[in-house]
Scaffold this active site. Sequence first.
Site, PDB file in Angstrom:
ATOM      1  N   LYS A  15      -1.368   3.916   0.924  1.00 43.73           N
ATOM      2  CA  LYS A  15      -0.642   2.848   0.221  1.00 43.73           C
ATOM      3  C   LYS A  15      -0.942   1.470   0.792  1.00 43.73           C
ATOM      4  CE  LYS A  15       3.591   4.152   0.705  1.00 43.73           C
ATOM      5  NZ  LYS A  15       3.353   5.388   1.467  1.00 43.73           N
ATOM      6  N   LYS A  35       7.254  -5.724   2.448  1.00 47.71           N
ATOM      7  CA  LYS A  35       7.519  -4.364   2.918  1.00 47.71           C
ATOM      8  C   LYS A  35       9.026  -4.253   3.130  1.00 47.71           C
ATOM      9  CE  LYS A  35       6.273  -0.281   4.677  1.00 47.71           C
ATOM     10  NZ  LYS A  35       5.454   0.713   3.967  1.00 47.71           N
ATOM     11  N   GLY A 168      -5.890   6.953  -3.060  1.00 49.37           N
ATOM     12  CA  GLY A 168      -5.805   6.148  -1.851  1.00 49.37           C
ATOM     13  C   GLY A 168      -6.934   6.355  -0.863  1.00 49.37           C
ATOM     14  N   PRO A 198     -12.345   4.064  -1.218  1.00 52.13           N
ATOM     15  CA  PRO A 198     -13.123   5.033  -0.453  1.00 52.13           C
ATOM     16  C   PRO A 198     -12.514   5.331   0.907  1.00 52.13           C
ATOM     17  CG  PRO A 198     -14.254   2.923  -0.527  1.00 52.13           C
ATOM     18  CD  PRO A 198     -13.097   2.819  -1.467  1.00 52.13           C
TER      19      PRO A 198
END
Length: 250
Positions: A15, A35, A168, A198
Amino acid sequence: MTILVVTGTGTEIGKTVVTAALAAAARGRSVAVLKPAQTGLLPGEHGDVAEVARLAGEVTAVELARFPDPLAPATAARRAGLAPLRPQEVADAAQKLATEHDLVLVEGAGGLLVRFDDDGGTLADAAQLLGAPVLVVTPATLGTLNATALTAEALRARRLECAGVVIGSWPAEPGLDARCNLVDLPEAAGAPLAGAVPEGAGLLEPAVFRDRAPGWLAPHIGGTWAAAPDVPRLSGNPPRSPEYGGPSGA
């Protein structure tokens, strides 16, 4: 979109790196990363918003609450004897940031329904208060279809828009499960496959990360990624697999 909520189908699935890629791809726009609850870290330690800022460059990084135990925010707050975070606080903070920035990315902790407080408040509740779309980050491998379908069902039950699904951490050598999931994930989510980051992307030098990030994301979330068969790798794109329509594991 002004505010985008980023959730996952679990923990440690990418994430934060996806959030950094979204921020990096928003070139020419002012970006804030929020956050709501950081768990598992002590004050002063390098958290998720700091990592997003390191990879993506100039962003406004805001962390609302931090709890030392690596647990769900509600449990971590209770164990620390600290006040829990409420969905309304998340919504208020995101809305304020949206008045000052072109894009606000709200990165959740764990999955969509992880509890913020003992009243059952979740990231989904914050998204409802904001009326914001939700981007789902998921793994490429076994188990992802069920977890993605459950997350999508929870979004639909709350009449929340799913902005798509991003893998992810796309494996350097994808197996049969990952290649088939390229086709099956959009059906499980009822939403488009919106990109694939990736494996190991977070280890790239920040300048390289920022340069490549748009190629990992679909245009509707700020990138240039064209289609599922073109899932990127750190050293270029793998060839298509004629048998399964996805990238070859060879």
